[in-house]
Design a protein around this motif. Structure first.
Motif: not given
Ligand code: FAD
Length: 400
Positions: A9-16, A381-386, A18-20
């Motif tokens: 269960l992943v909590v949060g649909a930000g870039v991190i 830069p977590a967006f860049t590094s996702s 969704v990528s995880i």
């Protein structure tokens, strides 16, 4: 929602998140579910950032940020090309506003070399051939691999990929609390899971605390306000013009960024807030958070850790248009106050602080917990590094 069970269960649909989720699905072919409290993904930092694919010049060699950013930049640029997501690939220049900034500029060059980033120290003449309106003292740093994307376009594409690959997304579904060792109480009912991955951005500390994790951490929200450059301004920008940052603090300073759509953003600022989602005025402050943040900000101000006082004063000055203008004006020739038009929606950074030392943490932080993993400092830069960041986090997950 009827009783639901999943492996992850992943909590949060930000870039991190969704990528995880994609990486978990790819690696384990497991049942992966994302829950998101908003009606659609990417409503917070991931859809509201500057969209700059950082090359990796700022980060000390050996840090997670240095390693994941360089790799993430290459992969995100490749991803955008493959998906035909427009990209401004004109690189960036970092300029010195005074001779005092030259040692830090050279330190950035040294970090770029250590991290394997294509960067060059250039003189004023070369600077003019790259960014005709930028100004600098003596030298500037030219970084070729910095690019700019529209973060919302990237988010839409990642979410589409995740759905196609079999990740289950539930919108309007907020994590509320733990229910025993292996279930979550959500706004849509109980969800049982094998392992929970907390990617809740501005609320990640609260969820971690419920698992007894990261109790000495707290997220401080910092709002980034943007202006838009008037297209007729005498100051023209091809790629990105950045100042030399104060290397003691995590923010990069107001900069000019040409978006792939053609408009140029100026910003963002980094104003400390009392509410985690305080996008406008006093809206978004809860009594609980307001009191906690006020106490905490006063404490930081008093102790002046990480030169917090100077960051706070500088940012408070940028609340006014004239203060913002003064800072932007130092980067180039021809800017007038009337050139700053209202910009895109602000974004809020979820900056982690270690409450034992009052230190604003610079590197990404990921902590294990009972049947859970907590992503606690997914700052720029977590967006860049996702993409590589997701692989890193999934590699840390121990399934018990
Ligand atoms: C102004 C600004 C500029 C930036 N510029 C750049 C840049 O140029 N380049 C770059 O690489 N990075 C940049 N960043 C950083 C980047 O945007 C973030 O590092 C990244 O978006 C973090 O992604 P995330 O998924 O962790 O967080 P978020 O995108 O905030 O996602 C977290 C999600 O969790 C959800 N959530 C929270 N609580 C719950 C709950 N209880 N239940 C269910 N869901 C919940 C939220 O609604 C949200 O959708 C910038 C950030 C800001 C704010």
């Amino acid at each position: 929602m009827a009783a639901v069970t999943c492996d992850f269960l992943v909590v949060g649909a930000g870039v991190i998140g969704v990528s995880i989720a994609r990486e978990l699905r790819r690696r384990y072919h497991a049942r992966v579910m994302i829950i998101e409290k908003e009606p659609s993904p990417g409503q917070h930092a991931s859809g509201r950032n500057s969209g700059v694919l950082h090359a990796g010049v700022y980060y000390k060699a050996g840090t997670l940020k240095a390693r994941l950013c360089v790799e993430g930049n290459r992969r995100m640029r490749e991803y955008c090309r493959e998906k035909q997501i427009p990209l401004n690939d004109n690189g960036k220049v970092i300029v010195a506003r005074s001779p005092d900034e030259l040692p830090a500029l050279r330190e950035l060059y040294a970090r770029a070399q250590a991290n394997g980033v294509r960067a060059e120290l250039i003189d004023g003449r070369t600077l003019k051939s790259i960014e005709p309106c930028a100004r600098t003292v003596e030298q500037a740093l030219y970084v070729k691999d910095t690019a700019v994307v529209n973060p919302q376009r990237v988010m839409e594409s990642l979410v589409e990929d995740a759905r196609r690959e079999g990740v289950d997304l539930h919108m309007d579904c907020a994590w509320h609390s733990r229910e025993g060792r292996e279930a979550a109480k959500t706004s849509q009912g109980r969800i049982a899971y094998g392992h929970l991955v907390n990617c809740a951005g501005l609320f990640a500390d609260r969820i971690a605390w419920a698992f007894g994790v990261g109790t000495h951490y707290r997220i401080l929200p910092f709002r980034g306000q943007f202006y838009r450059l008037r297209p007729e301004s005498r100051l023209q920008v091809r790629g990105n013009i950045y100042p030399v940052p104060d290397l003691r603090n995590p923010f990069l300073g107001v900069h000019f960024t040409r978006r792939p759509e053609g408009d140029v953003t100026v910003g963002p600022s980094a104003l400390p807030l009392l509410g985690r989602e305080q996008y406008r005025g006093l809206r978004g402050i809860t009594v609980q958070d307001g009191l906690a943040m006020t106490t905490y900000l006063f404490g930081l101000f008093r102790r002046n850790q990480d030169h917090f006082r100077s960051i706070a004063w500088r940012e408070l000055r940028k609340r006014s248009r004239s203060g913002f203008f003064r800072e932007a004006q130092e980067l180039g020739v021809g800017l007038e106050a009337a050139d700053l038009l209202p910009g895109k929606a602000p974004g809020i950074r979820a900056q982690l602080v270690d409450t034992r030392t009052s230190e604003l943490l610079n590197d990404f932080v990921v902590e294990p917990g009972p049947r859970s993993t907590h992503v606690l400092n997914a700052v720029s830069p977590a967006f860049t590094s996702s993409a590589p960041f997701a692989e890193h986090v999934v590699g840390l997950i121990k399934r018990d």
